[in-house]
Design a protein around this motif. Sequence first.
Motif, mmCIF file in Angstrom:
data_model
loop_
_atom_site.group_PDB
_atom_site.id
_atom_site.type_symbol
_atom_site.label_atom_id
_atom_site.label_comp_id
_atom_site.label_asym_id
_atom_site.label_seq_id
_atom_site.Cartn_x
_atom_site.Cartn_y
_atom_site.Cartn_z
ATOM 1 N N ALA A 91 2.956 -6.993 -9.363
ATOM 2 C CA ALA A 91 3.510 -6.153 -8.284
ATOM 3 C C ALA A 91 2.702 -6.425 -7.021
ATOM 4 O O ALA A 91 1.484 -6.536 -7.080
ATOM 5 C CB ALA A 91 3.396 -4.687 -8.673
ATOM 6 N N VAL A 92 3.386 -6.525 -5.889
ATOM 7 C CA VAL A 92 2.691 -6.806 -4.616
ATOM 8 C C VAL A 92 3.318 -6.017 -3.476
ATOM 9 O O VAL A 92 4.477 -5.610 -3.541
ATOM 10 C CB VAL A 92 2.762 -8.310 -4.238
ATOM 11 N N GLY A 93 2.526 -5.865 -2.418
ATOM 12 C CA GLY A 93 3.058 -5.349 -1.166
ATOM 13 C C GLY A 93 3.514 -6.522 -0.316
ATOM 14 O O GLY A 93 2.974 -7.626 -0.411
ATOM 15 N N MET A 164 -6.923 -8.613 -2.491
ATOM 16 C CA MET A 164 -7.912 -7.641 -2.004
ATOM 17 C C MET A 164 -8.636 -7.032 -3.208
ATOM 18 O O MET A 164 -8.135 -7.095 -4.334
ATOM 19 C CB MET A 164 -7.219 -6.549 -1.190
ATOM 20 N N PHE A 169 -5.607 1.095 -1.334
ATOM 21 C CA PHE A 169 -4.756 0.184 -0.572
ATOM 22 C C PHE A 169 -5.419 -0.108 0.782
ATOM 23 O O PHE A 169 -6.423 0.499 1.148
ATOM 24 C CB PHE A 169 -3.360 0.811 -0.376
ATOM 25 N N GLY A 187 -1.920 -8.213 -3.080
ATOM 26 C CA GLY A 187 -2.126 -7.590 -4.382
ATOM 27 C C GLY A 187 -3.604 -7.611 -4.718
ATOM 28 O O GLY A 187 -4.429 -8.027 -3.903
ATOM 29 N N MET A 188 -3.927 -7.187 -5.935
ATOM 30 C CA MET A 188 -5.341 -7.029 -6.292
ATOM 31 C C MET A 188 -5.783 -7.861 -7.495
ATOM 32 O O MET A 188 -6.934 -7.743 -7.918
ATOM 33 C CB MET A 188 -5.625 -5.544 -6.597
ATOM 34 N N THR A 211 7.061 -4.575 -4.139
ATOM 35 C CA THR A 211 7.369 -3.155 -4.390
ATOM 36 C C THR A 211 7.367 -2.314 -3.116
ATOM 37 O O THR A 211 7.894 -1.208 -3.114
ATOM 38 C CB THR A 211 6.341 -2.538 -5.365
ATOM 39 N N ASP A 212 6.758 -2.829 -2.025
ATOM 40 C CA ASP A 212 6.558 -1.973 -0.834
ATOM 41 C C ASP A 212 6.198 -2.849 0.366
ATOM 42 O O ASP A 212 5.915 -4.031 0.220
ATOM 43 C CB ASP A 212 5.413 -0.988 -1.108
ATOM 44 N N VAL A 223 2.232 2.635 1.709
ATOM 45 C CA VAL A 223 2.413 2.518 0.260
ATOM 46 C C VAL A 223 1.712 3.647 -0.511
ATOM 47 O O VAL A 223 0.612 4.056 -0.161
ATOM 48 C CB VAL A 223 1.893 1.131 -0.216
ATOM 49 N N VAL A 228 5.552 2.619 -5.393
ATOM 50 C CA VAL A 228 5.456 1.350 -6.122
ATOM 51 C C VAL A 228 6.176 1.476 -7.464
ATOM 52 O O VAL A 228 7.002 0.632 -7.832
ATOM 53 C CB VAL A 228 3.970 0.960 -6.343
HETATM 54 N N1 LIG Z 1 0.598 -2.735 -0.888
HETATM 55 C C1 LIG Z 1 -0.102 -3.187 -1.930
HETATM 56 N N2 LIG Z 1 -1.395 -3.551 -1.776
HETATM 57 C C2 LIG Z 1 -2.084 -4.006 -2.839
HETATM 58 N N3 LIG Z 1 -1.599 -4.122 -4.073
HETATM 59 C C3 LIG Z 1 -0.326 -3.758 -4.257
HETATM 60 N N4 LIG Z 1 0.441 -3.773 -5.367
HETATM 61 C C4 LIG Z 1 1.646 -3.322 -5.035
HETATM 62 N N5 LIG Z 1 1.697 -2.995 -3.716
HETATM 63 C C5 LIG Z 1 0.475 -3.281 -3.216
#
Ligand SMILES: Nc1ncnc2[nH]cnc12
Length: 292
Positions: A91-93, A164, A169, A187-188, A211-212, A223, A228
Amino acid sequence: MADSISPVIGIIGGSGLYNIEGLTNTRWERIATPWGEASDELLFGELSGTKVIFLPRHGRGHKIPPSALNYRANIDALKRAGVTDIISLSAVGSLKEELPPGHFVIVDQFIDRSFAREKSFFGPGCVAHVSMAHPTCPRLGDALEASAKELGLPVTRGGTYLVMEGPQFSTLAESNLYRSWGCSVIGMTNMPEAKLAREAEIDYASIAMVTDYDCWHEDHDAVTVDAVVRVLLDNAEKARNLVKSVLPKIGAPRGLCPAGCDRALEYALITAPEARDPAALANLDAVAGRIL
Ligand SMILES: Nc1ncnc2[nH]cnc12
Ligand SMILES: CSC[C@H]1O[C@H](OP(=O)(O)O)[C@H](O)[C@@H]1O
């Protein structure tokens, strides 16, 4: 190295993906590693004749945060279990207007801003430097792109994933900084995962599922986990379909990876054989056994 490889596909499931359906001959099995505990047992199974090994990145129930993941144990366990190729799902922003929630990005680059993680299998007693110029496998990317298009999924081939540390966030200033760097998603977890896969000579591809819009987009709220999770469930279903579709494309016996992902250690070791520490070498039996 054998020129004909019978692929074993490792699937790393991120947030929202804690199992994989439709596998046959399944068993969950804990794999011991010299690096400590992997996130969970591995799920061994088969799909359309292809051997598949699934690992829920955060453990079943999502118990482990990004900074506490034992990335070395996860990759070592997959290598030890025979995995040749990894499809990583995350999942990522989004950091770009044109990558809205629900969009999939086949990542081809990373910027690693994580700082509180063990990032290498190598170290004192056995030093190695692998190339990370091209961190993902184009052959796996081709197959994923073809499958995503067949399924009609909104997909973009290529993009930079900013890693990150988290778990918080980003601030707005950070989000805008990463946008100014041209990053696609944030993402992380994909680093040091991708670095360790490279050291372990496992071909690696990453599907980043948006996701966002993180916190930079004026028309969207910053976010939250709640937001998410709402998108995640839909993305997870699409990801399962993508995995089912891609396995027959990458599961047949094949030659060596044209990009050399499976031979990354060939010119990477610099410690003279007589200077290598036997204790360090013992830990590298799975990851680097081929060349040691
Ligand atoms: N905005 C975001 N920043 C970091 N990790 C995420 N995972 C999902 N959305 C994220
Ligand atoms: C639940 S939002 C933040 C969390 O989700 C992503 O994890 P993964 O890459 O395993 O899907 C992100 O990197 C964070 O760890």
